[in-house]
Design a protein around this motif. Structure first.
Motif, short mmCIF file in Angstrom:
data_model
loop_
_atom_site.label_atom_id
_atom_site.label_comp_id
_atom_site.label_asym_id
_atom_site.label_seq_id
_atom_site.Cartn_x
_atom_site.Cartn_y
_atom_site.Cartn_z
N GLY A 1 0.63 -1.13 0.06
CA GLY A 1 -0.09 -0.19 -0.17
C GLY A 1 0.80 1.18 -0.04
N GLU A 2 0.21 2.21 -0.86
CA GLU A 2 0.92 3.61 -0.77
C GLU A 2 1.18 4.29 0.56
OE1 GLU A 2 -0.11 2.76 -4.98
OE2 GLU A 2 -0.86 2.23 -2.88
N GLY A 3 0.22 3.81 1.48
CA GLY A 3 0.07 4.34 2.93
C GLY A 3 1.57 4.11 3.65
N ALA A 4 1.81 2.95 3.44
CA ALA A 4 3.06 2.38 4.26
C ALA A 4 4.12 3.53 4.24
CB ALA A 4 3.26 1.01 3.77
N VAL A 5 4.45 3.85 2.99
CA VAL A 5 5.61 4.76 2.59
C VAL A 5 5.17 6.01 3.18
CG1 VAL A 5 6.84 6.06 0.92
CG2 VAL A 5 6.00 3.73 0.40
N GLN A 6 3.77 6.59 3.05
CA GLN A 6 3.45 7.88 3.72
C GLN A 6 3.73 7.81 4.99
OE1 GLN A 6 -0.71 9.82 3.51
NE2 GLN A 6 0.51 10.95 1.73
#
Length: 284
Positions: free
Chosen positions: A73-78
């Protein structure tokens, strides 16, 4: 009767490579060409504005496809960037200020120091950008920061700085629905590949940090999906396969060392005394 054989002088390479500077195109022509291509791209992107409904439908399709492919998920980087406000501010600044200047400096350096590589890199970047423009027009895509299902923060609007208007419909400078492919990542990857090919230092592989940091930034700031970077990589791969680095031209002029241009070649082994024997026999 004494005879003496001299070692033959080593012949220089009869094919001398021309200086790389011979591949450098006229500066004014290149400036007009690059500026023209940039303007065509910027105005072309504007044609995709207004397709709001299609852009959000495509965004849901991309989001679902990533989950099907089990991409992280992109949220992990954010979440990593949001650990500290200075870090997210740096990421936003990197996104807003590094993309164009880094690519421009890359082309300027190649033009000045590696003209043959410059022509190749300019052609690849033009092909990549043209392919991206076609996709932007045919597949408008809302970025993950606009997608409610992604539950991501629009870091540029919240923490700054931002290069986009708060409302996409009022943005006259950029098309916010041109997420796929990510030219931020595609250009950064080409810069790294171009510098690795054009230089020979063992540290040249550190250029790969540029696309790596760019990837983390575009995903962490919720401006792009993972698939945006993957599609950009695929398009760049096709461009690199089709557009090959031109071979250096070679001169057919024979280069000789001073003082050796008119020296006769040494006689073959075992025949060095033939002229002397002929002269002796003629005098008898």
């Amino acid at each position: 009767m004494k005879s003496r054989t001299e070692p033959a002088e080593r012949e220089p390479d009869s094919r001398v490579r021309e200086p790389d500077i011979s591949a450098r195109p006229p500066l004014v022509r290149e400036l007009l060409l690059v500026i023209g291509l940039f303007l065509v791209y910027k105005f072309g992107r504007q044609l995709a504005n207004g397709h709001t409904g299609e852009a959000f439908r495509n965004a849901h399709h991309v989001w679902d496809a990533e989950r099907t492919l089990r991409l992280p998920g992109e949220g992990a980087v954010q979440d990593l960037l949001l650990h500290g406000e200075p870090l997210i501010h740096v990421a936003n600044t990197y996104y807003a200020t590094v993309h164009f200047p880094a690519t421009l400096l890359f082309l300027v350096w190649l033009y000045a120091r590696r003209p043959r590589h410059y022509v190749w890199a300019r052609r690849v970047l033009a092909a990549l950008t043209a392919a991206a423009l076609v996709l932007h027009l045919g597949f408008p895509l809302a970025p993950p920061r606009m997608l409610d299902a992604a539950r991501l923060v629009d870091t540029a609007q919240v923490y700054g700085p931002s290069v986009y208007a708060a409302r996409p419909a009022t943005d006259t400078m950029a098309n916010q629905f041109a997420a796929m492919p990510s030219l931020h990542f595609g250009w950064a990857l080409m810069v790294a590949i171009g510098m690795i090919v054009a230089t020979s230092t063992r540290w040249r592989w550190l250029w790969l940090l540029h696309p790596l940091l760019t990837l983390l930034v575009i995903v962490g700031t919720a401006n792009h999906y993972w698939l945006d970077a993957l599609v950009a990589t695929a398009l760049l791969g096709v461009a690199l396969a089709v557009i090959r680095l031109p071979r250096p031209r070679r001169s057919l002029v024979v280069a000789h060392s001073p003082g050796t241009a008119h020296e006769p070649a040494a006689a073959p082994p075992g025949r060095a005394d033939v002229p002397e024997l002929a002269a002796t026999g003629a005098g008898r």
